[in-house]
Design an enzyme around this catalytic site. Structure first.
Site, mmCIF file in Angstrom:
data_model
loop_
_atom_site.group_PDB
_atom_site.id
_atom_site.type_symbol
_atom_site.label_atom_id
_atom_site.label_comp_id
_atom_site.label_asym_id
_atom_site.label_seq_id
_atom_site.Cartn_x
_atom_site.Cartn_y
_atom_site.Cartn_z
ATOM 1 N N ARG A 67 0.836 -1.193 0.000
ATOM 2 C CA ARG A 67 0.000 0.000 0.000
ATOM 3 C C ARG A 67 0.873 1.245 0.000
ATOM 4 O O ARG A 67 1.974 1.243 0.534
ATOM 5 C CB ARG A 67 -0.913 0.022 1.232
ATOM 6 C CG ARG A 67 -2.152 -0.864 1.112
ATOM 7 C CD ARG A 67 -3.032 -0.735 2.337
ATOM 8 N NE ARG A 67 -2.357 -1.216 3.523
ATOM 9 C CZ ARG A 67 -1.826 -0.446 4.454
ATOM 10 N NH1 ARG A 67 -1.918 0.865 4.371
ATOM 11 N NH2 ARG A 67 -1.207 -0.974 5.480
ATOM 12 N N TYR A 195 -1.864 -3.431 -6.591
ATOM 13 C CA TYR A 195 -1.629 -4.089 -5.300
ATOM 14 C C TYR A 195 -2.891 -4.123 -4.424
ATOM 15 O O TYR A 195 -3.584 -3.094 -4.284
ATOM 16 C CB TYR A 195 -0.499 -3.385 -4.524
ATOM 17 C CG TYR A 195 -0.399 -3.936 -3.123
ATOM 18 C CD1 TYR A 195 0.184 -5.191 -2.894
ATOM 19 C CD2 TYR A 195 -0.964 -3.272 -2.039
ATOM 20 C CE1 TYR A 195 0.212 -5.739 -1.627
ATOM 21 C CE2 TYR A 195 -0.939 -3.820 -0.763
ATOM 22 C CZ TYR A 195 -0.350 -5.053 -0.562
ATOM 23 O OH TYR A 195 -0.342 -5.606 0.689
ATOM 24 N N LYS A 204 -9.757 -2.428 1.850
ATOM 25 C CA LYS A 204 -9.491 -1.303 2.750
ATOM 26 C C LYS A 204 -10.243 -0.038 2.326
ATOM 27 O O LYS A 204 -10.768 0.697 3.157
ATOM 28 C CB LYS A 204 -7.979 -1.013 2.821
ATOM 29 C CG LYS A 204 -7.157 -2.152 3.435
ATOM 30 C CD LYS A 204 -7.713 -2.557 4.742
ATOM 31 C CE LYS A 204 -6.942 -3.531 5.597
ATOM 32 N NZ LYS A 204 -5.861 -4.307 5.152
ATOM 33 N N HIS A 224 -10.423 -2.716 11.562
ATOM 34 C CA HIS A 224 -9.328 -3.546 11.035
ATOM 35 C C HIS A 224 -9.114 -4.705 12.017
ATOM 36 O O HIS A 224 -8.134 -4.708 12.779
ATOM 37 C CB HIS A 224 -8.076 -2.671 10.928
ATOM 38 C CG HIS A 224 -6.952 -3.274 10.146
ATOM 39 N ND1 HIS A 224 -5.647 -2.861 10.278
ATOM 40 C CD2 HIS A 224 -6.929 -4.244 9.200
ATOM 41 C CE1 HIS A 224 -4.872 -3.546 9.463
ATOM 42 N NE2 HIS A 224 -5.623 -4.392 8.791
ATOM 43 N N SER A 246 -1.136 -3.604 10.278
ATOM 44 C CA SER A 246 -0.803 -4.450 9.138
ATOM 45 C C SER A 246 0.465 -5.265 9.416
ATOM 46 O O SER A 246 1.433 -4.738 9.958
ATOM 47 C CB SER A 246 -0.596 -3.578 7.903
ATOM 48 O OG SER A 246 -1.784 -2.860 7.647
ATOM 49 N N CYS A 248 1.021 -7.596 11.540
ATOM 50 C CA CYS A 248 1.331 -7.784 12.964
ATOM 51 C C CYS A 248 0.599 -8.977 13.561
ATOM 52 O O CYS A 248 0.431 -9.060 14.781
ATOM 53 C CB CYS A 248 1.023 -6.514 13.747
ATOM 54 S SG CYS A 248 2.161 -5.182 13.365
ATOM 55 N N ASP A 271 -9.254 -9.898 8.792
ATOM 56 C CA ASP A 271 -8.753 -8.539 8.523
ATOM 57 C C ASP A 271 -9.749 -7.429 8.839
ATOM 58 O O ASP A 271 -9.353 -6.373 9.296
ATOM 59 C CB ASP A 271 -8.321 -8.439 7.048
ATOM 60 C CG ASP A 271 -7.379 -7.270 6.771
ATOM 61 O OD1 ASP A 271 -6.411 -7.098 7.537
ATOM 62 O OD2 ASP A 271 -7.603 -6.525 5.807
ATOM 63 N N ARG A 368 2.159 -12.189 -0.859
ATOM 64 C CA ARG A 368 0.843 -12.520 -0.293
ATOM 65 C C ARG A 368 0.190 -13.679 -1.035
ATOM 66 O O ARG A 368 0.512 -13.961 -2.187
ATOM 67 C CB ARG A 368 -0.078 -11.302 -0.411
ATOM 68 C CG ARG A 368 0.430 -10.068 0.343
ATOM 69 C CD ARG A 368 -0.515 -9.612 1.391
ATOM 70 N NE ARG A 368 0.047 -8.595 2.261
ATOM 71 C CZ ARG A 368 -0.515 -8.228 3.416
ATOM 72 N NH1 ARG A 368 -1.625 -8.808 3.824
ATOM 73 N NH2 ARG A 368 0.043 -7.309 4.170
#
Ligand code: GTP
Ligand code: SPV
Ligand code: MN
Length: 584
Positions: A67, A195, A204, A224, A246, A248, A271, A368
């Site tokens: 991002r 992306y 998001k 989130h 993010s 984590c 998420d 990812r």
């Protein structure tokens, strides 16, 4: 008479001038055709079907791997509405800029029209959306991440109230890359990136930035957060939400396999959570997404066996891998942490032969996978419950090498909102820019809150007031390090030890001791049976270093100052209380 959806498609056609238009129906046949086409266009390559059925590999432009927060804008009528937490641009100016970029940008390309629903179409909490894109990779990813096709088209019907996502990869040039949010128009325009968080606009952009704004208007929260149900040996399931910045640990916690026999984690979301106050006054959460866009590195048999299994299922297809390495011995994706041994013949994420002696990772740190949640063997039977699940606990966390103890509990909702508002975390590869720097990331929402964060804190406090049965709020830190820079806590599956304590707290089965920052486990209350960890390390993990905390308090003060008077008085009082406890 044209329907609002038809009018939108026509408008997009006139703006972008595509050679052809493909309106997605969400069928399996369509997914197979698009996968074929993507292979022909060399956007995807097929992986070993025996090991990873229906799976494909995608390599992105190396300038487009995360991002880009500095290119992400919230275009509200005034700058104050967006707040100091967002980049802001005047909506008219932003539209002019974006329309110029989108003008004729799909010449020679296909425009995919993706009708989709965020949430179970049967749920009153679900939202209707349409995205257009010129990327077949994005179209296929959206199929995995949301409910695409006929069910959405039918739900939209003649209704004009749907989210409009307008996307083009353009020429993937960072100088011509912008992600512009228009909350007042329920619209996002994103140009120049393929992306995940920049391009899968249901994720998001809509389900957090736009939806948080909607939630502020309508009295709910878009967060989130993961959603999990933890089953104890007595069969009782306790539902938790968990917010971590993010990269984590959300996906890992969402698919956790507890170390204790008789315990099981049921996955509902990894998420994003939408949280409503139910008729009975309890908080209920749904996961609006239908797939997981997870960090590959660190995902292995020992750390996350459930995800390794998920990636090999193909109940719903396809599964995509982006910017991992490729093991040439069997044409499978590989990343650091998948296996202890690095395979001998790897192609790295940039398509070069991998040289282990380079010291660089073979997979991009933010590589990812994109996989349907229906492929997860631990998927909760409640996942599709239109009402959502009743929440008993909320876990917040950050990535901190020091200061924050392994776990503590907040005394009440207000203390919990304060604690969440002061989360600090070291930046990760999920966003471009410098890594490892501590920044404040309240509720793990700093990059995702679509309006002024001061107002957002007020909104959190007001939700607590509307809730008759407030969940307990906890703070954790899996990432504390020793003098040698090693993680002190084993993390991953052992995090179930902390969750077990939380359930005991929720059920009133164990006490806790008061400290300067909140309630902490009594001596020996955390179950470390079967774990080789010294008492000294456990003490360190649970210690509060006052000097560190004094620095922390001053960083919080600095952060709050940016928001001036929009920070609610309740939170300012909590900060004053913390400082008093620390003797400042
Ligand atoms: P986003 O998808 O960016 O929102 O990330 P996420 O919060 O879902 O993070 P994820 O679970 O994918 O984990 C990110 C990285 O942290 C991975 O490399 C994991 O291996 C690592 N990680 C996750 N949990 C733990 C833990 O308990 N301890 C340690 N040391 N690392 C962890
Ligand atoms: C994150 O960065 O928090 C992610 C990945 O979950 S993205 O979809 O790119 O936002
Ligand atoms: Mn995320």
């Amino acid at each position: 008479m044209a329907t609002p959806m038809e009018l939108f498609i026509r408008e997009m056609e006139e703006l972008t001038c595509p050679d052809s238009i493909h309106i997605m129906d969400g069928s399996d046949e369509e997914a197979r055709n698009l996968s074929e086409l993507a292979q022909k266009e060399k956007v995807l390559t097929k992986l070993n079907d025996k090991v990873y059925p229906d799976s494909y590999y995608h390599r992105s432009n190396p300038n487009d791997v995360a991002r880009t927060e500095h290119l992400t804008f919230v275009c509200t009528p005034t700058k104050e509405q967006a707040g100091p937490n967002n980049n802001w641009l005047d909506p008219a100016e932003a539209k002019t800029k974006m329309n110029a970029l989108f003008k004729d940008c799909m010449k020679g390309r296909t425009m995919y029209v993706i009708p989709f629903v965020m949430g179970n179409p049967k749920s009153k909490y679900a939202k209707n959306c349409i995205q257009v894109t010129d990327s077949v990779y994005v179209a296929l990813s959206m199929r995995i991440m949301s409910r695409v096709g006929k069910q959405a088209t039918e739900r939209i019907g003649n209704c004009a109230d749907f989210f409009k996502g307008i996307h083009s990869v353009g020429d993937v040039n960072p100088d011509r890359r912008f992600i512009m949010h228009f909350p007042q128009d329920n619209t996002v325009m994103s140009f120049g990136s393929g992306y995940g968080g920049n391009a899968l606009l249901g994720k998001k952009c809509y389900s957090l930035r736009i939806a948080s704004y909607l939630g502020y208007q309508e009295g709910w929260l878009a967060e989130h957060m993961i959603v999990i149900g933890v089953e104890a040996p007595d069969g009782k399931v306790t539902y938790f939400l968990g917010a971590f910045p993010s990269a984590c640990g959300k996906t890992n916690l969402a698919l956790l396999q507890p170390v204790f026999p008789g315990y099981k984690v049921w996955t509902l979301g990894d998420d994003i959570a939408w949280i409503n106050v139910g008729e009975d006054g309890q908080l209920y959460a749904i996961n609006p997404e239908a797939g997981m866009f997870g960090v590959a590195p660190g995902t292995g048999i020992k750390t996350n066996p459930v995800m390794v299994d998920t990636l090999k299922n193909d109940k719903f297809f396809p599964t995509l891998f982006t910017n991992t390495a490729i093991d040439n011995s069997d044409n499978t994706p590989w990343w650091e942490g998948l296996s202890d041994e690095t395979p001998a013949d790897l192609t790295d994420w940039q398509g070069q032969k991998y040289d282990k002696s380079s010291g660089k990772p073979a997979a991009h740190p933010n590589s990812r996978f994109t996989v349907s949640i229906y492929n997860c063997p631990a998927l909760s039977p409640e996942y599709d419950n239109p009402k959502g699940v009743p929440i008993s606990g909320i876990i917040f966390g950050g990535r901190r090498r020091n200061t924050i103890p392994l776990v503590y509990e907040c005394k009440d909702w207000e203390s919990g909102v304060f604690t969440a508002s002061i989360i600090g975390s070291e930046t990760t590869a999920a966003a471009g820019g410098t890594q490892g720097v501590v920044r404040r990331d309240p509720m793990a929402m700093l990059p995702f809150c679509g309006y002024n964060m001061g107002d957002y804190f007020k909104h959190w406090l007001s939700i607590g007031k509307k809730t008759s049965k407030q969940p307990k709020i906890f703070m954790v830190n899996w990432f504390r390090k020793d003098e040698n820079g090693n993680f002190m806590w084993p993390g991953f599956r052992d995090n179930s030890r902390i969750i077990k304590w939380m359930i005991e707290r929720i059920e009133g089965k164990t006490g806790a001791k008061e400290t300067e920052i909140g309630l902490m486990p009594e001596d020996n209350a955390l179950d470390t049976s079967g774990l080789t960890i010294s008492k000294e390390t456990m003490d360190k993990l649970l210690s509060i270093n006052k000097e560190d905390w004094k620095k922390e308090a001053s960083m919080i003060e600095e952060f709050y100052a940016k928001f001036g008077d929009t920070i609610p008085a309740e939170l300012k009082n909590k900060l004053a209380e913390l400082k008093k406890n620390l003797g400042i």
